[in-house]
Design a protein around this motif. Structure first.
Motif, PDB file in Angstrom:
ATOM      1  N   TYR A  36       0.819  -1.200   0.000  1.00  0.00           N
ATOM      2  CA  TYR A  36       0.000   0.000   0.000  1.00  0.00           C
ATOM      3  C   TYR A  36       0.857   1.257   0.000  1.00  0.00           C
ATOM      4  O   TYR A  36       0.600   2.202  -0.741  1.00  0.00           O
ATOM      5  CB  TYR A  36      -0.931  -0.005   1.219  1.00  0.00           C
ATOM      6  CG  TYR A  36      -1.860   1.164   1.229  1.00  0.00           C
ATOM      7  CD1 TYR A  36      -2.833   1.296   0.244  1.00  0.00           C
ATOM      8  CD2 TYR A  36      -1.748   2.153   2.189  1.00  0.00           C
ATOM      9  CE1 TYR A  36      -3.676   2.370   0.228  1.00  0.00           C
ATOM     10  CE2 TYR A  36      -2.593   3.245   2.179  1.00  0.00           C
ATOM     11  CZ  TYR A  36      -3.558   3.345   1.200  1.00  0.00           C
ATOM     12  OH  TYR A  36      -4.380   4.412   1.179  1.00  0.00           O
ATOM     13  N   VAL A  37       1.903   1.261   0.852  1.00  0.00           N
ATOM     14  CA  VAL A  37       2.802   2.414   0.905  1.00  0.00           C
ATOM     15  C   VAL A  37       3.476   2.612  -0.448  1.00  0.00           C
ATOM     16  O   VAL A  37       3.624   3.741  -0.925  1.00  0.00           O
ATOM     17  CB  VAL A  37       3.846   2.236   2.022  1.00  0.00           C
ATOM     18  CG1 VAL A  37       4.816   3.398   2.046  1.00  0.00           C
ATOM     19  CG2 VAL A  37       3.161   2.084   3.364  1.00  0.00           C
ATOM     20  N   VAL A  40       1.130   4.482  -2.674  1.00  0.00           N
ATOM     21  CA  VAL A  40       1.000   5.903  -2.355  1.00  0.00           C
ATOM     22  C   VAL A  40       2.238   6.674  -2.803  1.00  0.00           C
ATOM     23  O   VAL A  40       2.139   7.732  -3.431  1.00  0.00           O
ATOM     24  CB  VAL A  40       0.759   6.095  -0.833  1.00  0.00           C
ATOM     25  CG1 VAL A  40       0.831   7.569  -0.470  1.00  0.00           C
ATOM     26  CG2 VAL A  40      -0.579   5.519  -0.442  1.00  0.00           C
ATOM     27  N   MET A 277       0.025  11.943   1.326  1.00  0.00           N
ATOM     28  CA  MET A 277       0.094  11.332   2.649  1.00  0.00           C
ATOM     29  C   MET A 277      -1.077  11.786   3.514  1.00  0.00           C
ATOM     30  O   MET A 277      -1.453  11.110   4.459  1.00  0.00           O
ATOM     31  CB  MET A 277       1.410  11.696   3.351  1.00  0.00           C
ATOM     32  CG  MET A 277       2.658  11.168   2.689  1.00  0.00           C
ATOM     33  SD  MET A 277       2.637   9.402   2.463  1.00  0.00           S
ATOM     34  CE  MET A 277       3.264   8.883   4.053  1.00  0.00           C
ATOM     35  N   GLU A 280      -3.756   9.538   4.692  1.00  0.00           N
ATOM     36  CA  GLU A 280      -3.298   8.500   5.616  1.00  0.00           C
ATOM     37  C   GLU A 280      -3.454   8.970   7.061  1.00  0.00           C
ATOM     38  O   GLU A 280      -3.687   8.183   7.963  1.00  0.00           O
ATOM     39  CB  GLU A 280      -1.829   8.155   5.345  1.00  0.00           C
ATOM     40  CG  GLU A 280      -1.558   7.772   3.911  1.00  0.00           C
ATOM     41  CD  GLU A 280      -2.563   6.745   3.416  1.00  0.00           C
ATOM     42  OE1 GLU A 280      -2.755   5.721   4.083  1.00  0.00           O
ATOM     43  OE2 GLU A 280      -3.184   6.998   2.362  1.00  0.00           O
ATOM     44  N   ARG A 283      -7.581   9.216   8.273  1.00  0.00           N
ATOM     45  CA  ARG A 283      -8.410   8.030   8.037  1.00  0.00           C
ATOM     46  C   ARG A 283      -9.802   8.244   8.599  1.00  0.00           C
ATOM     47  O   ARG A 283      -9.974   8.848   9.655  1.00  0.00           O
ATOM     48  CB  ARG A 283      -7.778   6.817   8.697  1.00  0.00           C
ATOM     49  CG  ARG A 283      -6.679   6.255   7.846  1.00  0.00           C
ATOM     50  CD  ARG A 283      -6.414   4.806   8.174  1.00  0.00           C
ATOM     51  NE  ARG A 283      -5.314   4.328   7.358  1.00  0.00           N
ATOM     52  CZ  ARG A 283      -5.475   3.972   6.092  1.00  0.00           C
ATOM     53  NH1 ARG A 283      -6.659   4.035   5.536  1.00  0.00           N
ATOM     54  NH2 ARG A 283      -4.446   3.561   5.389  1.00  0.00           N
ATOM     55  N   LYS A 286     -11.971   9.788   4.572  1.00  0.00           N
ATOM     56  CA  LYS A 286     -11.711   9.438   3.180  1.00  0.00           C
ATOM     57  C   LYS A 286     -12.707  10.125   2.246  1.00  0.00           C
ATOM     58  O   LYS A 286     -12.341  10.637   1.193  1.00  0.00           O
ATOM     59  CB  LYS A 286     -11.828   7.918   3.031  1.00  0.00           C
ATOM     60  CG  LYS A 286     -11.069   7.367   1.854  1.00  0.00           C
ATOM     61  CD  LYS A 286      -9.618   7.111   2.212  1.00  0.00           C
ATOM     62  CE  LYS A 286      -8.847   6.626   1.001  1.00  0.00           C
ATOM     63  NZ  LYS A 286      -7.401   6.677   1.237  1.00  0.00           N
ATOM     64  N   GLN A 289     -12.060  13.714   1.491  1.00  0.00           N
ATOM     65  CA  GLN A 289     -10.727  13.989   0.968  1.00  0.00           C
ATOM     66  C   GLN A 289     -10.669  15.220   0.058  1.00  0.00           C
ATOM     67  O   GLN A 289      -9.884  16.139   0.303  1.00  0.00           O
ATOM     68  CB  GLN A 289     -10.259  12.757   0.203  1.00  0.00           C
ATOM     69  CG  GLN A 289      -8.834  12.809  -0.270  1.00  0.00           C
ATOM     70  CD  GLN A 289      -8.502  11.542  -1.049  1.00  0.00           C
ATOM     71  OE1 GLN A 289      -8.831  10.446  -0.630  1.00  0.00           O
ATOM     72  NE2 GLN A 289      -7.877  11.713  -2.190  1.00  0.00           N
TER      73      GLN A 289
END
Lengths: 330, 297
Positions: A36-37, A40, A277, A280, A283, A286, A289
């Motif tokens: 996942y990282v 991103v 970021m 993240e 959370r 979302k 966003q």
């Protein structure tokens, strides 16, 4: 202006070695993290390339374009169609799409850049909208809302970057190359002309700079970056749809540009990383966003119109600022 | 080849939508004249007009007339909020033109997302104000809603004209559009005029949204097309004149309706945007201004 040959060692260290080391450190961190990282950070690299191009046109040249997503869409769809449907080599597809986007930018930029103020803003905004509408309606070519899936990953000849981590290394290489080119262009005769235009168009004209031609060239350079970023996105994700290159992309990329600092070399990279970021840390937000991005952007525009990097400059330091600050956008 | 009836029918529909574009265009002009700012979030008022009216009808069960009358001040409040939270702080700090444009664009995205979260992302509509249509003229069908649009549209223009010529506030706004510094020197509160112009412009957008929704659908994302088409209408009208914007809107609506007949509905936005670019490239100061200019020489 300082040419690279006369640059002092300390400036070299601060301006080049440190940021490059930081970018590589982020990449190494991502390579040792979960998938996942990696995703991103990969998106951050792609966006950083896009915003570097935007910065070239807006930061260095002091112009405004709200339609750079059009050229990202050209790159993305070009790569998706050429490499997905016609089995072209991905790198070749990327280069051909870039060339196409550059030609389109030159053709539409010529009349567009003669406009000023609101008309320039609306005309560039319209370019992005037209591309968006076409990518929805020309279903024979783009599959409309469904988007194009199954785009092969990046690769040369028989070597294919199968995993996301291999791809991330390639993206980082693209990013560093892009920033390097942008830096070299900025410090060249061409770049100095752009900064003169940002300072004052009549003055630049009086100095013998062909303002219209240089603006158009900057526009084309920005389009090349955008197209490259669009192609990389297509190969990285393997799927594109009109929404990818829609209005939200414009706001997101401007948030990155202003957050990182408009007119600075590494600002786009920092901004892209920060903006991507952000979710993240938020959370649960979302769904909000895009609202958060928009609010952040509006707040920066109100309180720190030169970006957060501009705020740093307000902090008093003992040393006088040695490097001439790149021109701010009008 | 489309026949004559189809052409006439599309002309009728084009006039209806065109009047709506004209109202949005006037909204652009009102703010621009007061401040020199082009509010790129103009289309959002049209969207909010339709969405809020629908919410009042369906969630509170209000009668149409009450819902419509309530919607206008609610959306005008939204306009005031944008002015107070986004435009004024930048205006006071002397922000660059493109920064203000960008901020209004970001505001539009934020409002659209908030609309999805609160009212949902499904397109919706409500019945025409007067049921029982359409009116048949031979083979051409004219929906009763078109008469509402015509009537309310002309009423708005008359009211605006009275406001701008007969009231102190309206005259002050016109003074601002001619020369802001001089207006300020004469004691006109220029910054309060900015507030007024946003409320007025948002109210106009809301009226447009309320009127047009029965003829099509409203959804969170209709703001951009209406905003862009309203902008085109304002540009064709020379940016600044209300009558010009209205005429520009009707011209654009008819052109678009013809483009739909000839090219199909899919590319109607592409056609409108191309018209925008061509108009901008050829007549950077508006078609009517260009015509007047050529007469003068």
């Amino acid at each position: 202006m300082t040419s690279p040959a006369t640059t002092s060692t300390s400036r070299w260290a601060r301006g080049v070695v440190l940021p490059v080391a930081a970018v590589l450190a982020v990449m190494v961190f991502a390579l040792n993290s979960s998938g996942y990282v990696v995703t991103v950070i990969g998106f951050a690299a792609i966006y950083a390339i896009f915003v570097t191009g935007l910065n070239f046109f807006m930061g260095y040249t002091g112009q405004a374009s709200f339609g750079q997503n059009a050229f990202a869409a050209l790159g993305g769809y070009g790569s998706a169609i050429l490499s997905g449907n016609y089995y072209w080599d991905p790198l070749l597809a990327l280069v051909v799409s870039m060339a196409f986007a550059g030609v389109v930018a030159a053709i539409v930029g010529y009349p567009t850049l003669k406009l000023r103020g609101h008309y320039l803003a609306m005309a560039t905004f319209a370019l992005g909208l037209i591309t968006y509408e076409i990518s929805i309606e020309w279903t024979g070519l783009t599959s409309g809302y469904m988007g194009i899936s199954g785009i092969p990953p990046l690769g040369v000849g028989r070597y294919e970057l199968g995993t996301e981590k291999q791809m991330l290394v390639a993206l980082t290489a693209f990013l560093l190359l892009g920033v390097w080119i942008s830096t070299r262009l900025r410090d060249s005769r061409f770049g100095r002309a752009l900064r003169a235009i940002a300072g004052s168009e009549p003055a630049a004209q009086a100095l013998g700079i062909n303002v219209a031609r240089y603006k158009l060239m900057a526009f084309v350079v920005a389009a090349l970056y955008a197209s490259c970023a669009g192609s990389l996105f297509a190969h990285f994700v393997g799927f594109i749809s009109p929404e990818v290159f829609g209005g939200a992309m414009v706001i997101q990329s401007f948030t990155m540009l202003f957050l990182g600092g408009i007119g600075t070399t590494w600002g786009p990279v920092i901004g892209a990383l920060m903006v991507l970021m952000l979710p993240e840390f938020l959370r649960g937000l979302k769904e909000l966003q895009d609202v958060v991005y928009s609010c952040v952007l509006v707040m920066i525009l109100i309180f720190a119109p030169k970006g957060l990097a501009g705020l740093v400059a307000l902090i008093p330091t003992r040393r006088a600022p040695a490097a001439p600050r790149p021109a701010e956008a009008k | 080849m489309p026949d004559l009836v189809q052409f006439a029918q599309s002309l009728v529909n084009g006039v209806g939508v065109g009047l709506i574009y004209g109202l949005v265009g006037i909204g652009f002009c009102v703010i621009y004249n007061a401040s020199g700012i082009v509010n790129f979030a103009q289309g959002v008022f049209v969207m909010l007009g339709g969405m809020v009216c629908h919410a009042l009808l369906s969630k509170l069960g209000l009668p149409m007339i009450v819902a419509a009358v309530l919607t206008v001040p609610i959306v005008a409040l939204a306009g005031l909020a944008i002015e107070f939270l986004v435009v004024r702080p930048m205006w006071d700090r002397g922000a660059a033109l493109f920064a203000i444009i960008l901020a209004t664009l970001a505001t539009q995205i934020a409002i659209e997302r908030l609309t999805i979260l609160t009212l949902g992302d499904q397109p919706r509509t409500y019945p025409e104000f007067t049921l029982g249509g359409p009116l048949k003229l031979g083979s051409i069908a004219i929906s009763y809603q078109l008469f509402w649009i015509l009537g309310c549209g002309s009423l708005m223009v008359v009211l605006l004209w009275l406001f701008f010529t007969r009231t102190t506030a309206g005259r002050a706004l016109r003074a601002c559009s001619q020369n802001r510094e001089a207006a300020a020197l004469l004691g006109i509160p220029v910054s309060r005029m900015l507030m007024l112009s946003f409320a007025l412009s948002a109210g106009l957008g809301a009226v447009a949204g309320i009127l047009v929704t029965p003829m099509q659908v409203t959804a969170y994302n209709i703001g951009t097309p209406f905003g862009v088409n309203g902008f085109i209408a304002a540009i064709i009208g020379g940016f600044g004149s209300a009558a010009g914007a209205l005429a520009g809107g009707v011209l654009l609506g008819v052109l678009q309706a013809l483009a739909i007949v000839l090219l199909g509905a899919g590319f109607k936005n592409v056609a409108a945007l191309s018209v925008l670019l061509i108009v901008l490239f050829l007549f950077p100061s508006g078609i009517f201004a260009a015509l007047q200019g050529s007469k003068g020489h």
